[in-house]
Design a protein around this motif. Structure first.
Motif, PDB file in Angstrom:
ATOM      1  N   LEU A  12      51.034  28.751  50.511  1.00  0.00           N
ATOM      2  CA  LEU A  12      50.864  27.856  49.379  1.00  0.00           C
ATOM      3  C   LEU A  12      50.144  28.594  48.248  1.00  0.00           C
ATOM      4  O   LEU A  12      49.273  29.432  48.481  1.00  0.00           O
ATOM      5  N   VAL A  17      48.812  23.623  44.837  1.00  0.00           N
ATOM      6  CA  VAL A  17      47.889  22.682  45.472  1.00  0.00           C
ATOM      7  C   VAL A  17      47.247  21.790  44.419  1.00  0.00           C
ATOM      8  O   VAL A  17      47.184  20.557  44.570  1.00  0.00           O
ATOM      9  N   ARG A  54      44.582  16.278  52.764  1.00  0.00           N
ATOM     10  CA  ARG A  54      45.404  17.425  53.201  1.00  0.00           C
ATOM     11  C   ARG A  54      46.856  17.229  52.784  1.00  0.00           C
ATOM     12  O   ARG A  54      47.489  18.131  52.222  1.00  0.00           O
ATOM     13  N   MET A  57      47.631  17.731  49.144  1.00  0.00           N
ATOM     14  CA  MET A  57      47.711  19.137  48.774  1.00  0.00           C
ATOM     15  C   MET A  57      49.023  19.771  49.214  1.00  0.00           C
ATOM     16  O   MET A  57      49.465  20.771  48.652  1.00  0.00           O
ATOM     17  N   VAL A 161      40.889  24.407  51.649  1.00  0.00           N
ATOM     18  CA  VAL A 161      41.981  24.766  50.741  1.00  0.00           C
ATOM     19  C   VAL A 161      42.500  26.170  51.059  1.00  0.00           C
ATOM     20  O   VAL A 161      43.714  26.410  51.086  1.00  0.00           O
ATOM     21  N   ALA A 165      46.188  27.174  52.437  1.00  0.00           N
ATOM     22  CA  ALA A 165      47.038  28.169  51.786  1.00  0.00           C
ATOM     23  C   ALA A 165      47.532  29.212  52.783  1.00  0.00           C
ATOM     24  O   ALA A 165      48.679  29.662  52.708  1.00  0.00           O
TER      25      ALA A 165
END
Length: 493
Positions: A12, A17, A54, A57, A161, A165
């Motif tokens: 990601l 995000v 979550r 995102m 985060v 990713a």
């Protein structure tokens, strides 16, 4: 790009995000802004937490929203009663009050911690005082993020985060402490790997392996619920492999690792364990056509369990071959015992076990030698599980020999076509004798009792063997059978 369309291996980007979160918070603004203001007016904090953050995102949308608050349950209940259309408090013992507002389902939980007594099957719930403390007690960093409302400040004290990713599952603190507090989190690691397609941090895997026995204190019902979510996930192989590799499967589903050392004489290129996982994946591939794309637990679990009878039935012959005679029947019994231990419903257990027991039936079809009678019996024995039996039988072909695979597919196509033709002609799904019980009693001049059941079974076998008959033909056959029975001779049919 939404998570549903993004390959699991593709990382990601932070900008994606941020954009996904902004879009989702704007979409759910009518809930988070209004409810956040109400809690603030009451002097309490409120934050969107866990899975909804979550998923926001990841570009996923949901109308089920989880919140954490500094308010105690009685305060939360008062606020929700004045806001929602309906409310409930089944989770009050865990500090949770829920409500529905239009299309939204909201659950609000007091800041808390959960810890297990070493000998207890249920967690103790202690209320906390801060959002950071509440997040620190959650299972994984990707679930330990929050958005304060109504201000929309993001709280990410444990690097969720970044882990999102990199598509990795880590615990907020030491995994040993997390799993000691709630051993079910080890099952959740496997479940989230299956749902998200994420890898699991090596330290987490190590702790799962070392602490697998700790799972034995968790109730069967909680384990069952996690297992079902794992099986229903987009990537169940990832989760199941993790359970086996860490030893957790030895506790929750020991029949699965037991397959790992068994070689299947029909699939020499892989063991039965790998074969079973492949059958599961191939069953999933059929869900779009068979079930409108909806995950089907019964067909998936039957695919996973269909060969669990092989370890107990394996026999080595003098010529070097291996047999697994009656592994279908033995497997159905093993499956029933496991599902009962996990407290599955009787209906689900019966459905899965029927499929396991019938999964070899098609292989007697040869190249289409079955009579119409045999086809009728196949349909009758499958009953309500006929479509799922189609799925399992097709999924059970994992040969790499393209010619053999094509032949099996064509043969089953032929069987399904015959079933469809006979169904149109004879209503196979509701197959019954040509005479009912009252007619049998009237024709034979008998009263209710075992003899009526015998006559009914004779007529059912006749119907299966020879197809539908007119009332006069059925009456004549019944009278002939009754005469032979009355004379003490074995009745015809």
């Amino acid at each position: 790009m939404s998570d549903q369309n993004r390959p699991a291996s593709e990382p990601l980007r932070l900008v994606d995000v941020q954009q996904a979160v902004t879009a989702e918070l704007d979409r759910i603004a009518p809930v988070i802004d209004d409810l956040g203001a109400r809690f603030a007016d009451a002097g309490h904090e409120l934050a969107l937490v866990g899975g909804p953050v979550r998923d926001a995102m990841l570009g996923r949308r949901s109308n089920d929203l989880d919140f954490a608050t500094s308010a105690r349950p009685e305060v939360t209940e008062r606020i929700l009663r004045g806001w929602g259309d309906a409310w409930w408090d089944m989770g009050r013992s865990f500090g949770t009050i829920g409500c529905r507002k239009g299309d939204w389902v909201v659950e609000v939980t007091t800041y808390r911690s959960e810890t297990y007594d070493p000998d207890s099957r249920k967690p103790d719930v202690d209320y906390g005082d801060t959002l950071a403390g509440d997040l620190g007690r959650r299972d994984f960093s990707v679930n330990a993020m929050a958005v304060r409302v109504p201000g929309r400040e993001i709280e990410d004290p444990f690097g969720g985060v970044v882990d999102l990713a990199h598509q990795v599952l880590r615990t907020p603190g030491r995994p040993e402490d997390s799993f000691s507090d709630d051993p079910l989190r080890m099952m959740r690691a496997a479940r989230f790997a299956a749902q998200l397609g994420f890898s699991v941090d090596p330290d987490v895997v190590r702790a799962m392996t070392e602490m697998a026995e700790r799972l034995s204190i968790v109730s069967a019902e909680r384990i069952r619920d996690e297992l079902v979510k794992l099986i229903m996930a987009p990537h169940p192989r990832l989760g199941l492999t993790l359970l086996v590799d860490t030893g957790l499967a030895d506790i929750v589903l020991p029949e699965l690792p037991a397959l790992k050392l068994e070689r299947d004489e029909h699939h020499r290129h892989k063991d039965v364990y790998e074969h079973s996982l492949t059958v599961l994946e191939q069953a999933i591939e059929q869900e779009e056509a068979r079930f409108g794309g909806k995950p089907d637990f019964v067909s998936r679990f039957a695919a996973l369990m269909h060969d669990v009878g092989k370890p107990k039935t394996r026999r080595f012959l003098d010529d070097g071959t291996v047999t697994f005679h009656h592994h279908d029947v033995v497997g159905a019994k093993i499956t029933r015992k496991r599902m009962q231990a996990l407290r599955f419903s009787g209906d689900e257990t019966d459905a899965v076990c029927k499929l396991v027991e019938l999964h070899l039936r098609f292989h007697g079809y040869g190249t289409g030698e079955w009579t119409d009678s045999a086809v009728r019996r196949y349909v009758r024995d499958a009953g309500d599980e006929l479509v799922r039996l189609h799925v399992l039988t097709r999924a059970d072909c994992t040969t790499r020999n393209k010619r053999k695979a094509d032949r099996l597919r064509r043969t089953y196509d032929d069987l399904e076509a015959r079933i469809e033709r006979l169904s149109e002609e004879e209503e196979l799904a509701a197959i019954r004798p040509d005479l009912n019980g009252n007619q049998v009693m009237k024709i034979l001049g008998i009263k209710p009792g075992p003899e009526v059941g015998e006559a009914y079974r004779f007529l059912l076998d006749l119907r299966l063997d020879e197809g539908p008959k007119s009332p006069d033909e059925a009456k004549a056959a019944l009278l002939a059978w009754w005469a032979e029975r009355s004379e003490g001779r074995p009745p015809a049919g």
